[in-house]
Design an enzyme around this catalytic site. Structure first.
Site, PDB file in Angstrom:
ATOM      1  N   CYS A 188       0.819  -1.208   0.000  1.00  0.00           N
ATOM      2  CA  CYS A 188       0.000   0.000   0.000  1.00  0.00           C
ATOM      3  C   CYS A 188       0.858   1.265   0.000  1.00  0.00           C
ATOM      4  O   CYS A 188       0.357   2.366  -0.183  1.00  0.00           O
ATOM      5  CB  CYS A 188      -0.987   0.005   1.156  1.00  0.00           C
ATOM      6  SG  CYS A 188      -0.233   0.272   2.754  1.00  0.00           S
TER       7      CYS A 188
ATOM      8  N   CYS B 267      -4.315   7.197   5.902  1.00  0.00           N
ATOM      9  CA  CYS B 267      -3.031   7.507   6.547  1.00  0.00           C
ATOM     10  C   CYS B 267      -3.238   7.817   8.023  1.00  0.00           C
ATOM     11  O   CYS B 267      -2.412   7.458   8.862  1.00  0.00           O
ATOM     12  CB  CYS B 267      -2.359   8.699   5.873  1.00  0.00           C
ATOM     13  SG  CYS B 267      -1.859   8.342   4.192  1.00  0.00           S
TER      14      CYS B 267
END
Lengths: 129, 386
Positions: A40, A109
């Protein structure tokens, strides 16, 4: 930041991205959090030092995009001085809000930052046993 | 100071000379080219002059150029157009695993409609092996679509060799030449292609206009149904100013291409060499020689592309990355993965594409800034071994 430069991110995100707080290794951390993977594109390591049930210091190392670096920086700022119980209550939304918001596509995030913190606290408990 | 622009593969500024050529066609010569009075005839004339200039750039005949809204439409029309017009002959399409989304997503769409698609692998440099194309052809194959110059890594595919194979097998051959047209010499007859996609804004023309070269005799369904424009291959009132701009850009490219390609190749190689010398643990992506004159693509170990991009942006340098941290899938560039790069290296890739206004000083500036940026990010990377 130079004037009139447009960015994808809020001013606060860019400020933390430019001058990330608490970057680097920690000597003998009490807990280490390690989350993310290269697939990712984000990997966070978060180190904490705990004294009397309070997080007295936090540091991080991050491989990732601007939001990943800024959220790492912000979460380490937010946990310092907090008790473990207080730190566990820091949500990914709180981190994103403290940064003046994140683009929707980058909210993952902030999730990673929250997970990194929880992983470090888990590690701290595991080591204490 | 104006930022240094190193993303010419994304888009180029429209050249002032091109803008100047376009302007009268918004106002004074505003007629519909289908009208048979003076305003219309004048517009029609400009349209046909532009067609001749574009045809000339790739060694085609004027009537083989169909104007479109851009490269994506050209790709879509080529693939869907051939597929739908040749369904009775077969349902198999051969393409590569490093195509632009305009081709690969169209292939995926066709797969859902019952077509079979073979995605050929590439080697570590991003090259398709013509032998693989040959082996993949079956009695059902109706189309081969392999791009000319790759938009991410700049690798130039062996189009003429594949064209020969397609010709022998009597299979239609399409190439997406959006990154190539106007940058290196192209002759459609030497390439042996039936269809070739182009886009004006990659060669200092305006956005919103492109073209598909369609070799005479190639069977495909119209891109748009309606009026008689573009010999009934694409209905809709023509984008006259845009097409005039494309023509002007094509003419300019033809005039300047040779010298410009040489100049850019020199700057490109200086930039590549400079980075490889100044920074450790880097990898040049794409072929070292068979590469577009303006393309530099490098992976930096231990760091992520967007964070490099943002740092360079703060220093006034605009580049692009194969790290797709902004895409919903979070998957990095499929092109880099197909070339065998690890996820980590694909996320750490940076593309710098040079152009007409790139100078030696700008390259020097990048070479000064980049090592500092990489060092800063590596210092905070958990992947960097102490």
């Amino acid at each position: 930041m130079p004037e009139n430069v447009r960015t994808l991110y809020s001013e606060k995100v860019m400020e933390h991205f430019r001058n990330p707080r608490n970057v680097g290794d920690m000597e003998k951390p009490d807990g280490i959090g390690h989350v993310g993977n290269p697939v990712c594109g984000d990997i966070m390591e978060l180190y904490i030092k705990v004294k009397d049930n309070t997080i007295v210091d936090a540091k991080f190392k991050t491989f990732g995009c601007g939001a990943a670096i800024a959220t790492s920086s912000m979460v380490t700022e937010m946990v310092k001085g907090k008790t473990i119980a207080e730190a566990l209550e820091i949500s990914n939304r709180a981190v994103a809000e403290a940064l003046g918001g994140l683009p929707p596509i980058k909210m993952h995030c902030s999730v990673l930052a929250e997970e990194a913190l929880k992983s470090a606290i888990d590690d701290y408990y595991a080591k204490r046993k | 100071m104006k930022p240094i622009y190193l993303d010419y593969a994304a888009t180029t500024p429209t050249h002032p000379e091109v803008v100047k050529a376009m302007l009268p066609y918004f106002t004074e010569v505003f007629g519909n080219p289908s009208s048979i009075y003076s305003y219309g005839l004048e517009a029609k004339e400009a349209l046909e002059q532009a067609r001749a200039k574009v045809a000339n750039l790739i060694g085609a005949r004027d009537e083989e150029i169909v104007f479109t809204s851009g490269g994506t439409e050209a790709d879509n029309s080529a693939l869907k157009g051939v597929a739908l017009a040749n369904e009775s002959k077969g349902n198999h399409i051969i393409t590569s695993s490093i195509e632009h989304h305009a081709v690969s997503e169209t292939c995926k769409f066709l797969e859902k409609r019952g077509f079979q698609v073979t995605y050929l692998p590439v080697d570590e440099y991003g090259l398709v092996n013509p032998e693989d194309v040959k082996k993949a052809i079956t009695v059902k194959t109706i189309l081969i679509s392999i791009m000319y110059g790759n938009n991410e890594v700049g690798t130039i595919e062996p189009i003429a060799e594949i064209g020969q194979i397609a010709k022998e097998a009597k299979v239609y051959f399409h190439t997406d030449a959006v990154q190539t047209v106007g940058h290196i010499p192209i002759a459609v007859d030497e390439l042996g292609v039936n269809l070739l996609s182009m886009s004006a804004h990659k060669l200092y023309g305006p956005k919103g206009v492109g073209a598909l070269y369609v070799r005479k005799g190639t069977r495909l369904v119209p891109f748009l149904h309606g009026g008689d424009q573009e010999k009934k291959r694409r209905a809709t009132t023509e984008n006259v100013p845009g097409i005039v701009g494309f023509g002007a850009a094509a003419e300019m490219a033809q005039r300047e291409m040779g010298q410009e390609a040489q100049r850019l190749t020199h700057l490109r190689d200086r930039l590549i060499k400079g980075i490889l010398e100044r920074i450790e643990d880097v990898r040049l992506n794409g072929h070292p020689k068979r590469r577009l004159p303006n393309n530099v693509n490098i992976s930096f170990n231990f760091v992520e592309g967007e964070s490099i991009l943002l740092n360079l942006d703060l220093e006034g340098i605009c580049v692009s990355t194969g790290s797709a941290c902004t895409s919903a899938s979070l998957e990095p560039s499929a092109v880099l993965l197909a070339m065998g790069l690890s996820h980590e290296l694909a996320h750490g890739s940076l593309r710098m594409t040079l152009g007409k206004w790139t100078t030696e000083e700008e390259i020097n500036q990048v070479l000064e800034v980049l090592p500092r940026v990489i060092a800063k990010l590596r210092a905070m990377s958990p992947l960097m071994k102490k």
